[in-house]
Design a protein around this motif. Structure first.
Motif, PDB file in Angstrom:
ATOM      1  N   LEU A  63       3.424  -0.097   4.610  1.00  0.00           N
ATOM      2  CA  LEU A  63       3.604  -0.502   3.218  1.00  0.00           C
ATOM      3  C   LEU A  63       3.638   0.715   2.308  1.00  0.00           C
ATOM      4  N   ASP A  64       2.763   1.678   2.558  1.00  0.00           N
ATOM      5  CA  ASP A  64       2.723   2.889   1.761  1.00  0.00           C
ATOM      6  C   ASP A  64       4.011   3.697   1.912  1.00  0.00           C
ATOM      7  N   ASN A  65       4.477   3.838   3.139  1.00  0.00           N
ATOM      8  CA  ASN A  65       5.738   4.566   3.367  1.00  0.00           C
ATOM      9  C   ASN A  65       6.911   3.856   2.714  1.00  0.00           C
ATOM     10  N   TRP A  66       6.924   2.530   2.784  1.00  0.00           N
ATOM     11  CA  TRP A  66       8.014   1.766   2.187  1.00  0.00           C
ATOM     12  C   TRP A  66       8.016   1.899   0.673  1.00  0.00           C
ATOM     13  N   THR A  67       6.845   1.815   0.050  1.00  0.00           N
ATOM     14  CA  THR A  67       6.812   1.890  -1.414  1.00  0.00           C
ATOM     15  C   THR A  67       7.215   3.269  -1.915  1.00  0.00           C
ATOM     16  N   TYR A  68       6.863   4.306  -1.182  1.00  0.00           N
ATOM     17  CA  TYR A  68       7.253   5.644  -1.632  1.00  0.00           C
ATOM     18  C   TYR A  68       8.746   5.913  -1.456  1.00  0.00           C
ATOM     19  N   THR A  69       9.389   5.260  -0.503  1.00  0.00           N
ATOM     20  CA  THR A  69      10.821   5.491  -0.322  1.00  0.00           C
ATOM     21  C   THR A  69      11.669   4.570  -1.190  1.00  0.00           C
ATOM     22  N   VAL A  70      11.206   3.371  -1.473  1.00  0.00           N
ATOM     23  CA  VAL A  70      12.015   2.395  -2.205  1.00  0.00           C
ATOM     24  C   VAL A  70      11.722   2.401  -3.703  1.00  0.00           C
ATOM     25  N   ILE A  71      10.452   2.515  -4.070  1.00  0.00           N
ATOM     26  CA  ILE A  71      10.062   2.376  -5.475  1.00  0.00           C
ATOM     27  C   ILE A  71       9.739   3.756  -6.041  1.00  0.00           C
ATOM     28  N   ASN A  72      10.271   4.048  -7.206  1.00  0.00           N
ATOM     29  CA  ASN A  72      10.072   5.359  -7.821  1.00  0.00           C
ATOM     30  C   ASN A  72       8.894   5.411  -8.779  1.00  0.00           C
ATOM     31  N   SER A  73       8.422   4.296  -9.260  1.00  0.00           N
ATOM     32  CA  SER A  73       7.344   4.262 -10.237  1.00  0.00           C
ATOM     33  C   SER A  73       5.989   4.374  -9.529  1.00  0.00           C
ATOM     34  N   SER A  74       5.175   5.324  -9.956  1.00  0.00           N
ATOM     35  CA  SER A  74       3.869   5.512  -9.305  1.00  0.00           C
ATOM     36  C   SER A  74       2.898   4.385  -9.643  1.00  0.00           C
ATOM     37  N   SER A  75       3.027   3.793 -10.830  1.00  0.00           N
ATOM     38  CA  SER A  75       2.116   2.702 -11.184  1.00  0.00           C
ATOM     39  C   SER A  75       2.397   1.461 -10.337  1.00  0.00           C
ATOM     40  N   ILE A  76       3.634   1.206 -10.017  1.00  0.00           N
ATOM     41  CA  ILE A  76       3.965   0.078  -9.146  1.00  0.00           C
ATOM     42  C   ILE A  76       3.508   0.372  -7.725  1.00  0.00           C
ATOM     43  N   ASN A  77       3.604   1.627  -7.278  1.00  0.00           N
ATOM     44  CA  ASN A  77       3.096   2.003  -5.954  1.00  0.00           C
ATOM     45  C   ASN A  77       1.604   1.725  -5.844  1.00  0.00           C
ATOM     46  N   VAL A  78       0.864   2.104  -6.879  1.00  0.00           N
ATOM     47  CA  VAL A  78      -0.583   1.871  -6.884  1.00  0.00           C
ATOM     48  C   VAL A  78      -0.880   0.377  -6.880  1.00  0.00           C
ATOM     49  N   LEU A  79      -0.160  -0.387  -7.668  1.00  0.00           N
ATOM     50  CA  LEU A  79      -0.371  -1.833  -7.726  1.00  0.00           C
ATOM     51  C   LEU A  79      -0.101  -2.488  -6.373  1.00  0.00           C
ATOM     52  N   ILE A  80       0.964  -2.100  -5.710  1.00  0.00           N
ATOM     53  CA  ILE A  80       1.288  -2.662  -4.401  1.00  0.00           C
ATOM     54  C   ILE A  80       0.234  -2.257  -3.370  1.00  0.00           C
ATOM     55  N   SER A  81      -0.252  -1.021  -3.440  1.00  0.00           N
ATOM     56  CA  SER A  81      -1.292  -0.572  -2.517  1.00  0.00           C
ATOM     57  C   SER A  81      -2.590  -1.347  -2.724  1.00  0.00           C
ATOM     58  N   ILE A  82      -2.958  -1.568  -3.976  1.00  0.00           N
ATOM     59  CA  ILE A  82      -4.175  -2.337  -4.271  1.00  0.00           C
ATOM     60  C   ILE A  82      -4.028  -3.767  -3.773  1.00  0.00           C
ATOM     61  N   CYS A  83      -2.872  -4.364  -3.959  1.00  0.00           N
ATOM     62  CA  CYS A  83      -2.649  -5.728  -3.454  1.00  0.00           C
ATOM     63  C   CYS A  83      -2.722  -5.776  -1.932  1.00  0.00           C
ATOM     64  N   GLY A  84      -2.169  -4.769  -1.259  1.00  0.00           N
ATOM     65  CA  GLY A  84      -2.243  -4.713   0.199  1.00  0.00           C
ATOM     66  C   GLY A  84      -3.665  -4.589   0.694  1.00  0.00           C
ATOM     67  N   ILE A  85      -4.461  -3.750   0.038  1.00  0.00           N
ATOM     68  CA  ILE A  85      -5.870  -3.590   0.418  1.00  0.00           C
ATOM     69  C   ILE A  85      -6.643  -4.876   0.150  1.00  0.00           C
ATOM     70  N   ALA A  86      -6.357  -5.537  -0.976  1.00  0.00           N
ATOM     71  CA  ALA A  86      -7.040  -6.790  -1.285  1.00  0.00           C
ATOM     72  C   ALA A  86      -6.701  -7.881  -0.275  1.00  0.00           C
ATOM     73  N   ILE A  87      -5.442  -7.946   0.138  1.00  0.00           N
ATOM     74  CA  ILE A  87      -5.038  -8.929   1.144  1.00  0.00           C
ATOM     75  C   ILE A  87      -5.775  -8.680   2.456  1.00  0.00           C
ATOM     76  N   CYS A  88      -5.843  -7.422   2.866  1.00  0.00           N
ATOM     77  CA  CYS A  88      -6.568  -7.089   4.109  1.00  0.00           C
ATOM     78  C   CYS A  88      -8.044  -7.439   3.984  1.00  0.00           C
ATOM     79  N   GLY A  89      -8.641  -7.156   2.830  1.00  0.00           N
ATOM     80  CA  GLY A  89     -10.058  -7.484   2.623  1.00  0.00           C
ATOM     81  C   GLY A  89     -10.334  -8.969   2.704  1.00  0.00           C
ATOM     82  N   VAL A  90      -9.480  -9.771   2.112  1.00  0.00           N
ATOM     83  CA  VAL A  90      -9.652 -11.227   2.174  1.00  0.00           C
ATOM     84  C   VAL A  90      -9.505 -11.719   3.614  1.00  0.00           C
ATOM     85  N   ILE A  91      -8.554 -11.184   4.335  1.00  0.00           N
ATOM     86  CA  ILE A  91      -8.381 -11.574   5.743  1.00  0.00           C
ATOM     87  C   ILE A  91      -9.599 -11.183   6.553  1.00  0.00           C
ATOM     88  N   PHE A  92     -10.163  -9.981   6.288  1.00  0.00           N
ATOM     89  CA  PHE A  92     -11.367  -9.542   7.010  1.00  0.00           C
ATOM     90  C   PHE A  92     -12.537 -10.497   6.765  1.00  0.00           C
TER      91      PHE A  92
END
Length: 105
Positions: free
Chosen positions: A30-59
């Motif tokens: 997900l991190d590699n994909w966001t850095y290659t596809v999305i240019n905005s750093s704030s959207i990268n951070v938002l997507i990373s936080i959502c990914g971590i939150a999803i993993c935490g809920v699954i855990f």
């Protein structure tokens, strides 16, 4: 220790390790994909936080799904089993990072 408790601890080991491994693969890709596809750093951070939150809920829900059917444990028993589960998630993540490093380099 009861047989059902031993089975649940083995299941915590297996599920924790697999979830840690898969979460590392998911978050890295997900991190590699966001850095290659999305240019905005704030959207990268938002997507990373959502990914971590999803993993935490699954855990959390995976842990609760495993221990909810067991006999009543003391608070200390739940605490120790969660720490054990968390260590297995960390070991799975470290293994996932090691495997990714083997294939990336």
């Amino acid at each position: 220790m009861k047989k059902s408790t031993k089975i649940r601890l083995r299941l915590l080991i297996l599920v924790g390790f697999l979830l840690g491994f898969l979460a590392e693969l998911f978050l890295t890709s997900l991190d590699n994909w966001t850095y290659t596809v999305i240019n905005s750093s704030s959207i990268n951070v938002l997507i990373s936080i959502c990914g971590i939150a999803i993993c935490g809920v699954i855990f959390i829900f995976s842990y609760l799904g495993i221990v909810k059917h067991d006999d009543k444990w003391t608070i200390r028993g739940y605490f120790y089993s969660f720490i054990f589960y968390d260590v297995m998630v960390i070991l799975g993540g470290v293994t996932g990072k090691f495997v990714l490093q083997l294939f990336i380099h």
